[in-house]
Design a protein around this motif. Structure first.
Motif, PDB file in Angstrom:
ATOM      1  N   GLY A  37       1.571   8.150 -24.902  1.00  0.00           N
ATOM      2  CA  GLY A  37       0.285   8.672 -24.441  1.00  0.00           C
ATOM      3  C   GLY A  37       0.439   9.641 -23.296  1.00  0.00           C
ATOM      4  O   GLY A  37       1.368   9.534 -22.489  1.00  0.00           O
ATOM      5  N   ALA A  38      -0.482  10.602 -23.229  1.00  0.00           N
ATOM      6  CA  ALA A  38      -0.411  11.638 -22.197  1.00  0.00           C
ATOM      7  C   ALA A  38      -0.967  11.170 -20.865  1.00  0.00           C
ATOM      8  O   ALA A  38      -0.822  11.857 -19.859  1.00  0.00           O
ATOM      9  N   SER A  39      -1.632  10.007 -20.820  1.00  0.00           N
ATOM     10  CA  SER A  39      -2.281   9.552 -19.594  1.00  0.00           C
ATOM     11  C   SER A  39      -1.395   8.616 -18.785  1.00  0.00           C
ATOM     12  O   SER A  39      -1.871   7.682 -18.151  1.00  0.00           O
ATOM     13  N   ALA A  40      -0.074   8.819 -18.830  1.00  0.00           N
ATOM     14  CA  ALA A  40       0.874   8.031 -18.038  1.00  0.00           C
ATOM     15  C   ALA A  40       1.624   8.958 -17.099  1.00  0.00           C
ATOM     16  O   ALA A  40       2.189   9.967 -17.531  1.00  0.00           O
ATOM     17  N   GLU A  41       1.627   8.633 -15.796  1.00  0.00           N
ATOM     18  CA  GLU A  41       2.316   9.444 -14.796  1.00  0.00           C
ATOM     19  C   GLU A  41       3.253   8.555 -13.975  1.00  0.00           C
ATOM     20  O   GLU A  41       2.958   7.386 -13.711  1.00  0.00           O
ATOM     21  N   PHE A  42       4.367   9.155 -13.556  1.00  0.00           N
ATOM     22  CA  PHE A  42       5.358   8.445 -12.747  1.00  0.00           C
ATOM     23  C   PHE A  42       5.743   9.319 -11.550  1.00  0.00           C
ATOM     24  O   PHE A  42       5.878  10.537 -11.691  1.00  0.00           O
ATOM     25  N   ARG A  43       5.939   8.684 -10.399  1.00  0.00           N
ATOM     26  CA  ARG A  43       6.418   9.389  -9.209  1.00  0.00           C
ATOM     27  C   ARG A  43       7.396   8.478  -8.453  1.00  0.00           C
ATOM     28  O   ARG A  43       7.389   7.257  -8.660  1.00  0.00           O
ATOM     29  N   THR A  44       8.202   9.082  -7.570  1.00  0.00           N
ATOM     30  CA  THR A  44       9.182   8.298  -6.818  1.00  0.00           C
ATOM     31  C   THR A  44       9.127   8.632  -5.333  1.00  0.00           C
ATOM     32  O   THR A  44       8.771   9.741  -4.932  1.00  0.00           O
ATOM     33  N   LEU A  45       9.505   7.632  -4.513  1.00  0.00           N
ATOM     34  CA  LEU A  45       9.628   7.765  -3.065  1.00  0.00           C
ATOM     35  C   LEU A  45      10.985   7.229  -2.636  1.00  0.00           C
ATOM     36  O   LEU A  45      11.612   6.448  -3.355  1.00  0.00           O
ATOM     37  N   ASP A  46      11.429   7.627  -1.434  1.00  0.00           N
ATOM     38  CA  ASP A  46      12.695   7.106  -0.929  1.00  0.00           C
ATOM     39  C   ASP A  46      12.584   5.626  -0.603  1.00  0.00           C
ATOM     40  O   ASP A  46      13.463   4.832  -0.915  1.00  0.00           O
ATOM     41  N   GLU A  47      11.465   5.200   0.003  1.00  0.00           N
ATOM     42  CA  GLU A  47      11.243   3.794   0.328  1.00  0.00           C
ATOM     43  C   GLU A  47       9.820   3.438  -0.070  1.00  0.00           C
ATOM     44  O   GLU A  47       8.900   4.245   0.082  1.00  0.00           O
ATOM     45  N   LEU A  48       9.640   2.218  -0.560  1.00  0.00           N
ATOM     46  CA  LEU A  48       8.351   1.826  -1.122  1.00  0.00           C
ATOM     47  C   LEU A  48       7.965   0.445  -0.618  1.00  0.00           C
ATOM     48  O   LEU A  48       8.824  -0.393  -0.342  1.00  0.00           O
ATOM     49  N   PHE A  49       6.664   0.227  -0.468  1.00  0.00           N
ATOM     50  CA  PHE A  49       6.164  -1.093  -0.086  1.00  0.00           C
ATOM     51  C   PHE A  49       6.401  -2.090  -1.221  1.00  0.00           C
ATOM     52  O   PHE A  49       6.865  -1.722  -2.300  1.00  0.00           O
ATOM     53  N   GLU A  50       6.027  -3.349  -1.007  1.00  0.00           N
ATOM     54  CA  GLU A  50       6.300  -4.399  -1.996  1.00  0.00           C
ATOM     55  C   GLU A  50       5.556  -4.134  -3.299  1.00  0.00           C
ATOM     56  O   GLU A  50       4.678  -3.279  -3.390  1.00  0.00           O
ATOM     57  N   ARG A  51       5.937  -4.919  -4.318  1.00  0.00           N
ATOM     58  CA  ARG A  51       5.358  -4.748  -5.644  1.00  0.00           C
ATOM     59  C   ARG A  51       3.838  -4.912  -5.604  1.00  0.00           C
ATOM     60  O   ARG A  51       3.308  -5.792  -4.929  1.00  0.00           O
ATOM     61  N   LEU A  52       3.156  -4.060  -6.367  1.00  0.00           N
ATOM     62  CA  LEU A  52       1.696  -4.080  -6.413  1.00  0.00           C
ATOM     63  C   LEU A  52       1.237  -3.680  -7.808  1.00  0.00           C
ATOM     64  O   LEU A  52       1.737  -2.712  -8.385  1.00  0.00           O
ATOM     65  N   ILE A  53       0.286  -4.431  -8.365  1.00  0.00           N
ATOM     66  CA  ILE A  53      -0.336  -4.097  -9.647  1.00  0.00           C
ATOM     67  C   ILE A  53      -1.843  -4.191  -9.462  1.00  0.00           C
ATOM     68  O   ILE A  53      -2.348  -5.215  -8.990  1.00  0.00           O
ATOM     69  N   VAL A  54      -2.558  -3.122  -9.833  1.00  0.00           N
ATOM     70  CA  VAL A  54      -4.022  -3.098  -9.681  1.00  0.00           C
ATOM     71  C   VAL A  54      -4.646  -2.690 -11.013  1.00  0.00           C
ATOM     72  O   VAL A  54      -4.364  -1.604 -11.528  1.00  0.00           O
ATOM     73  N   PHE A  55      -5.510  -3.549 -11.552  1.00  0.00           N
ATOM     74  CA  PHE A  55      -6.210  -3.279 -12.807  1.00  0.00           C
ATOM     75  C   PHE A  55      -7.654  -2.874 -12.511  1.00  0.00           C
ATOM     76  O   PHE A  55      -8.412  -3.646 -11.912  1.00  0.00           O
ATOM     77  N   ASP A  56      -8.022  -1.666 -12.926  1.00  0.00           N
ATOM     78  CA  ASP A  56      -9.410  -1.183 -12.830  1.00  0.00           C
ATOM     79  C   ASP A  56      -9.997  -1.307 -11.425  1.00  0.00           C
ATOM     80  O   ASP A  56     -11.227  -1.337 -11.258  1.00  0.00           O
ATOM     81  N   ARG A  57      -9.140  -1.417 -10.412  1.00  0.00           N
ATOM     82  CA  ARG A  57      -9.579  -1.579  -9.021  1.00  0.00           C
ATOM     83  C   ARG A  57     -10.493  -2.794  -8.863  1.00  0.00           C
ATOM     84  O   ARG A  57     -11.329  -2.851  -7.959  1.00  0.00           O
ATOM     85  N   GLU A  58     -10.294  -3.783  -9.747  1.00  0.00           N
ATOM     86  CA  GLU A  58     -11.078  -5.015  -9.708  1.00  0.00           C
ATOM     87  C   GLU A  58     -10.221  -6.238  -9.431  1.00  0.00           C
ATOM     88  O   GLU A  58     -10.697  -7.205  -8.818  1.00  0.00           O
ATOM     89  N   VAL A  59      -8.965  -6.222  -9.894  1.00  0.00           N
ATOM     90  CA  VAL A  59      -8.062  -7.339  -9.647  1.00  0.00           C
ATOM     91  C   VAL A  59      -6.675  -6.777  -9.356  1.00  0.00           C
ATOM     92  O   VAL A  59      -6.238  -5.822  -9.999  1.00  0.00           O
ATOM     93  N   ALA A  60      -6.017  -7.367  -8.370  1.00  0.00           N
ATOM     94  CA  ALA A  60      -4.683  -6.907  -7.971  1.00  0.00           C
ATOM     95  C   ALA A  60      -3.744  -8.110  -7.887  1.00  0.00           C
ATOM     96  O   ALA A  60      -4.180  -9.250  -7.681  1.00  0.00           O
ATOM     97  N   PHE A  61      -2.446  -7.828  -8.034  1.00  0.00           N
ATOM     98  CA  PHE A  61      -1.412  -8.864  -7.918  1.00  0.00           C
ATOM     99  C   PHE A  61      -0.365  -8.390  -6.919  1.00  0.00           C
ATOM    100  O   PHE A  61       0.139  -7.263  -7.030  1.00  0.00           O
ATOM    101  N   ILE A  62      -0.049  -9.243  -5.950  1.00  0.00           N
ATOM    102  CA  ILE A  62       0.990  -8.948  -4.970  1.00  0.00           C
ATOM    103  C   ILE A  62       1.886 -10.168  -4.833  1.00  0.00           C
ATOM    104  O   ILE A  62       1.443 -11.306  -5.054  1.00  0.00           O
ATOM    105  N   PRO A  63       3.180  -9.982  -4.476  1.00  0.00           N
ATOM    106  CA  PRO A  63       4.076 -11.140  -4.311  1.00  0.00           C
ATOM    107  C   PRO A  63       3.612 -12.021  -3.160  1.00  0.00           C
ATOM    108  O   PRO A  63       3.123 -11.529  -2.143  1.00  0.00           O
ATOM    109  N   ALA A  64       3.764 -13.329  -3.330  1.00  0.00           N
ATOM    110  CA  ALA A  64       3.421 -14.267  -2.263  1.00  0.00           C
ATOM    111  C   ALA A  64       4.662 -14.705  -1.491  1.00  0.00           C
ATOM    112  O   ALA A  64       4.556 -15.188  -0.370  1.00  0.00           O
TER     113      ALA A  64
END
Length: 332
Positions: A190-217
């Protein structure tokens, strides 16, 4: 591909061609026919030789693409059948889910998930309900093929439904073949997938529809926090968007040498962590690379500054303009 044939009766059991099978098939292509009694089993199993109508043992070679179509057809049919079963189960349980939600007491907007099965189940549920956007941050460099395979299924499912995907990685994934292959497959879906990279990144994060998110505990990632608090999600999304704006675009055809900011960015982060007193193992973990690769970068930085020991390197870094330069590169 070149497993040896057993003497007298054909090939090593498996889904690959052996040396004798390849030779026999090429000879059959040249002559236009083969004999069923002498044909290696691997050719028969892969359906590269087909019976000639009106004969008892005569076979004819067919194109590998035609054999592939014959072999794949039952697999595709089974996949469609299983998808139909899964959709039927979802249709059956969705009404019950609605009743459950209606009867359930109001729940907290922060839920602790213990163990990977519980985490994966919650993420799968959020994936099924996602309709607009998925934001993901994946620190730590390349991931295993098994994890990428599972992620690919989720991404393809979402892309097929028109969901926009954005993923942040660290620069080091540009050197990881498995991750780059995964990006190629997602992009092809699909054309609606984008990827980018940084030298350093915060912890893992997943956000669905800006309604529910998952972060490591916890740091071992065996527990996670499911977040539905809208104020907290808005904060997490803002952090994500700021990082996204600073990140370097990544495509399946990207190569690190084509991005002049990648290596200097990694080296600059390593320099900052060295000055802060981090040990090699901690630096490697922060920038998402192996300790061996991290030490190789440190050695090149030391060579660039003319340092002969770690104490001198720290002093030279602190007194140099290296951290402010646009290029932290290999010495000529």
């Amino acid at each position: 591909m070149n497993e040896p044939c057993e003497s007298g009766n054909g090939c090593h059991v498996g889904d690959e061609l052996c040396e004798r099978g390849v030779e026999y098939y090429l000879n059959a292509v040249r002559t236009g026919q083969a004999d069923q009694l002498s044909a290696p089993p691997c050719l028969l199993r892969l359906q590269l030789l087909q019976p000639v109508p009106g004969t008892e043992h005569t076979l004819t070679p067919i194109r590998p693409s035609s054999a592939l179509a014959m072999l794949v057809r039952p697999v595709e049919e089974e996949i469609h059948q299983r998808q139909a079963i899964a959709q039927g189960l979802q249709r059956a349980l969705d009404p019950i889910e609605a009743l459950y939600q209606a009867q359930q007491r109001p729940t907290t907007d922060l839920v602790m998930l213990e163990g990977l099965p519980a985490i994966n189940a919650a993420i799968d549920d959020a994936t099924r309900r996602c309709t607009t956007e998925l934001l993901t941050a994946q620190p730590g460099g390349g991931r295993s093929s098994a994890v990428l395979s599972e992620a690919l299924q989720r991404c393809q499912y979402l892309l097929a439904r028109g969901v926009r995907l954005r993923t942040l990685y660290q620069h080091t994934v540009r050197y990881n073949p498995a991750t780059m292959d995964y990006i190629q497959q997602v992009t092809d879906s699909g054309a609606s997938a984008e990827f980018r990279t940084l030298d350093e990144l915060f912890e893992r994060l997943i956000v669905f529809d800006r309604e529910v998110a998952f972060i490591p505990a916890r740091s071992d990632r065996q527990s996670a926090l499911e977040v539905r608090n809208q104020a907290l999600i808005a904060f997490l999304v803002d952090v994500y968007e700021r990082a996204w704006q600073r990140a370097t675009p990544l495509t399946a055809s990207s190569r690190s040498r084509e991005e002049p900011s990648v290596i200097p960015g990694i080296r600059r982060t390593i320099c900052q962590l060295l000055i802060s007193g981090y040990v090699d193992e901690a630096i490697a973990r922060r920038v998402g690379m192996s300790v061996r690769t991290c030490r190789s970068h440190i050695a090149k930085i030391a060579e660039q500054l003319g340092s002969t020991n770690r104490a001198q390197l720290g002093y030279l870094l602190a007194t140099s303009d290296l951290l402010g330069e646009s290029d932290v590169t290999d010495p000529e």
